[in-house]
Design an enzyme around this catalytic site. Structure first.
Site, PDB file in Angstrom:
ATOM      1  CB  SER A  69      -3.508   4.816  -8.693  1.00 11.62           C
ATOM      2  OG  SER A  69      -4.016   6.038  -9.152  1.00 11.62           O
ATOM      3  CE1 TYR A  84       0.488   7.819  -6.481  1.00  7.92           C
ATOM      4  CE2 TYR A  84      -1.154   7.916  -8.230  1.00  7.92           C
ATOM      5  CZ  TYR A  84      -0.795   7.571  -6.930  1.00  7.92           C
ATOM      6  OH  TYR A  84      -1.727   6.974  -6.099  1.00  7.92           O
ATOM      7  CB  VAL A 115      -9.509   7.726  -0.589  1.00  2.44           C
ATOM      8  CG1 VAL A 115      -9.870   7.458   0.867  1.00  2.44           C
ATOM      9  CG2 VAL A 115      -9.930   6.560  -1.480  1.00  2.44           C
ATOM     10  CE  LYS A 125       0.188   4.099  -6.631  1.00  8.95           C
ATOM     11  NZ  LYS A 125       0.146   3.167  -5.499  1.00  8.95           N
ATOM     12  CG  ASN A 134      -1.537   1.306   1.555  1.00  7.69           C
ATOM     13  OD1 ASN A 134      -2.514   1.704   0.928  1.00  7.69           O
ATOM     14  ND2 ASN A 134      -0.966   2.039   2.514  1.00  7.69           N
TER      15      ASN A 134
HETATM   16  P1  NDP Z   1      -1.298   8.625   2.445  1.00 10.22           P
HETATM   17  O1  NDP Z   1      -0.336   9.637   1.966  1.00 10.22           O
HETATM   18  O2  NDP Z   1      -2.368   8.994   3.395  1.00 10.22           O
HETATM   19  O3  NDP Z   1      -0.505   7.377   3.097  1.00 10.22           O
HETATM   20  C1  NDP Z   1       0.583   6.835   2.448  1.00 10.22           C
HETATM   21  C2  NDP Z   1       1.274   5.899   3.421  1.00 10.22           C
HETATM   22  O4  NDP Z   1       2.445   5.367   2.754  1.00 10.22           O
HETATM   23  C3  NDP Z   1       1.779   6.618   4.672  1.00 10.22           C
HETATM   24  O5  NDP Z   1       1.661   5.761   5.779  1.00 10.22           O
HETATM   25  C4  NDP Z   1       3.252   6.845   4.345  1.00 10.22           C
HETATM   26  O6  NDP Z   1       4.079   6.978   5.488  1.00 10.22           O
HETATM   27  C5  NDP Z   1       3.544   5.560   3.622  1.00 10.22           C
HETATM   28  N1  NDP Z   1       4.827   5.581   2.935  1.00 10.22           N
HETATM   29  C6  NDP Z   1       5.316   6.458   2.023  1.00 10.22           C
HETATM   30  N2  NDP Z   1       6.564   6.126   1.672  1.00 10.22           N
HETATM   31  C7  NDP Z   1       6.881   5.003   2.368  1.00 10.22           C
HETATM   32  C8  NDP Z   1       8.028   4.184   2.446  1.00 10.22           C
HETATM   33  N3  NDP Z   1       9.143   4.456   1.755  1.00 10.22           N
HETATM   34  N4  NDP Z   1       7.986   3.105   3.259  1.00 10.22           N
HETATM   35  C9  NDP Z   1       6.882   2.805   3.987  1.00 10.22           C
HETATM   36  N5  NDP Z   1       5.791   3.579   3.982  1.00 10.22           N
HETATM   37  C10 NDP Z   1       5.790   4.656   3.172  1.00 10.22           C
HETATM   38  O7  NDP Z   1      -1.898   7.971   1.123  1.00 10.22           O
HETATM   39  P2  NDP Z   1      -3.248   7.145   0.843  1.00 10.22           P
HETATM   40  O8  NDP Z   1      -3.706   6.458   2.047  1.00 10.22           O
HETATM   41  O9  NDP Z   1      -4.141   8.028   0.096  1.00 10.22           O
HETATM   42  O10 NDP Z   1      -2.682   6.080  -0.212  1.00 10.22           O
HETATM   43  C11 NDP Z   1      -2.657   4.686   0.048  1.00 10.22           C
HETATM   44  C12 NDP Z   1      -2.505   3.979  -1.272  1.00 10.22           C
HETATM   45  O11 NDP Z   1      -3.644   4.245  -2.103  1.00 10.22           O
HETATM   46  C13 NDP Z   1      -1.286   4.433  -2.078  1.00 10.22           C
HETATM   47  O12 NDP Z   1      -0.741   3.326  -2.747  1.00 10.22           O
HETATM   48  C14 NDP Z   1      -1.891   5.415  -3.072  1.00 10.22           C
HETATM   49  O13 NDP Z   1      -1.088   5.533  -4.228  1.00 10.22           O
HETATM   50  C15 NDP Z   1      -3.215   4.734  -3.360  1.00 10.22           C
HETATM   51  N6  NDP Z   1      -4.225   5.611  -3.929  1.00 10.22           N
HETATM   52  C16 NDP Z   1      -4.791   6.603  -3.176  1.00 10.22           C
HETATM   53  C17 NDP Z   1      -5.783   7.397  -3.717  1.00 10.22           C
HETATM   54  C18 NDP Z   1      -6.474   8.449  -2.936  1.00 10.22           C
HETATM   55  O14 NDP Z   1      -7.392   9.088  -3.480  1.00 10.22           O
HETATM   56  N7  NDP Z   1      -6.115   8.707  -1.681  1.00 10.22           N
HETATM   57  C19 NDP Z   1      -6.219   7.223  -5.108  1.00 10.22           C
HETATM   58  C20 NDP Z   1      -5.543   6.164  -5.817  1.00 10.22           C
HETATM   59  C21 NDP Z   1      -4.597   5.401  -5.228  1.00 10.22           C
HETATM   60  P3  NDP Z   1       4.515   8.414   6.085  1.00 10.22           P
HETATM   61  O15 NDP Z   1       3.434   8.842   7.020  1.00 10.22           O
HETATM   62  O16 NDP Z   1       5.803   8.094   6.768  1.00 10.22           O
HETATM   63  O17 NDP Z   1       4.682   9.358   4.923  1.00 10.22           O
END
Ligand code: NDP
Length: 287
Positions: A136, A193, A226, A197, A87
């Site tokens: 995504s 991105y 989201v 993806k 994720n």
């Molecule tokens: P957030 O930015 O809320 O959360 C992303 C998470 O990934 C955070 O916990 C972040 O940690 C973590 N992260 C980033 N880099 C690393 C790393 N190197 N190692 C471990 N953890 C890492 O994003 P979302 O919850 O929105 O996204 C979750 C997934 O859903 C992603 O794959 C995103 O691409 C996908 N997505 C989201 C959409 C949306 O509308 N929100 C739409 C389409 C896809 P930290 O707090 O340390 O930064």
């Protein structure tokens, strides 16, 4: 022996909501992981407050040593795992035109990390297990406009080398200033991105072939738009709503669902349909 589920990047956002949902529904041990211990422990405390008790371990998916440490921890304590949700991700820092360094970082975290995890952690996934790559709408092939690369990525015998060359082609263009926004949908917004993806959804199909013999399913999915930090709070769905389809895919979907690209409404889409209207449009996010 307890069953084990792991979610990467789960200290906040959709990953956090998936951990929460798994704690409520999965019969086994659930791992909340975070690259930052402080943020991870804070997330853990939040779940403890509502009576949920996942385990916690540090995991920076872009740091090979961290993945090795986590792999060893799972091996030593559980012998293997049953569910893995890739994720963790970041988005381009400049949505309209990110530079080379940032583009590389996006690709390292969102795509290349999953190759490291494939090498180090997939061997620990037990037979009949489930792997879900959170992709995504940016991960659908319709995000690509360059005809040569559409043809190449559409090959049924696609190899990881094809994806590496695709990434190199893109990063080179960022490095030497030849990036052409017309090669991508929506005028090339969040191009890194999109590349990462698309590679993630494409590699899902390659990984499925490799794990077929052990009846492990590997799917990728789009969670919808989201409200999270990634979208600066813009979106149609809450994190709990967004966690529903990932939960369905790892707990309830038939094990025969394999190598698919799944939309947030559970519909399986044709990933190869490059003329489709599934690509991300930045106007849904910013004016
Ligand atoms: P957030 O930015 O809320 O959360 C992303 C998470 O990934 C955070 O916990 C972040 O940690 C973590 N992260 C980033 N880099 C690393 C790393 N190197 N190692 C471990 N953890 C890492 O994003 P979302 O919850 O929105 O996204 C979750 C997934 O859903 C992603 O794959 C995103 O691409 C996908 N997505 C989201 C959409 C949306 O509308 N929100 C739409 C389409 C896809 P930290 O707090 O340390 O930064």
């Amino acid at each position: 022996m307890s069953r084990v589920a792991v979610v990467t990047g789960s200290n906040k956002g959709i990953g956090f909501a998936i951990v929460k949902g798994l704690c409520q529904r999965f019969d086994g041990v659930v791992y909340l992981t975070s690259r930052d211990d402080k943020r991870g422990m804070a997330a853990l405390a939040e779940l403890n407050k509502i009576g949920l008790n996942p385990k916690y371990h540090q995991l920076d998916v872009a740091d090979r040593n961290s993945v090795v440490r986590f792999r060893d921890h799972i091996k030593d304590n559980h012998g293997g795992l049953d569910i893995l949700i890739n994720n963790a991700a970041i988005v381009d820092s400049d949505l309209r035109s990110s530079n080379y360094e940032n583009s590389k970082n996006v690709i390292d975290i969102n795509f290349k990390s999953v190759i490291t995890i494939q090498e180090l952690i997939y061997p620990l996934v037990r037979n009949n297990g489930r792997i879900l790559n959170i992709s995504s709408d940016c991960g659908h092939l319709s995000n690509l406009r360059n005809k040569i690369w559409i043809e190449r990525l559409s090959k049924k015998d696609l190899k990881i080398e094809d994806l590496y060359e695709f990434v190199d082609w893109f990063l080179e263009s960022k490095k030497n200033g030849t990036f052409n926004s017309e090669d991508f949908a929506d005028g090339g917004t969040v191009a890194a991105y999109r590349v990462a993806k698309m590679c993630l959804s494409a590699v899902t199909m390659i990984q499925q072939k490799e794990l077929e013999g052990r009846n492990i399913s590997v799917n990728s999915m789009h969670p919808g738009l989201v409200r999270t930090d990634m979208t600066t709070g813009v979106g149609f769905y809450s994190i709990d709503q967004a966690a529903e389809t990932p939960m369905y895919l790892v707990l309830d979907a038939p094990q025969t669902l394999k190598g698919a690209y799944v939309w947030f409404d559970r519909k399986v889409l044709d990933w190869y349909d490059y003329n489709a209207d599934y690509y991300f449009k930045i106007k849904t996010l910013v004016n």
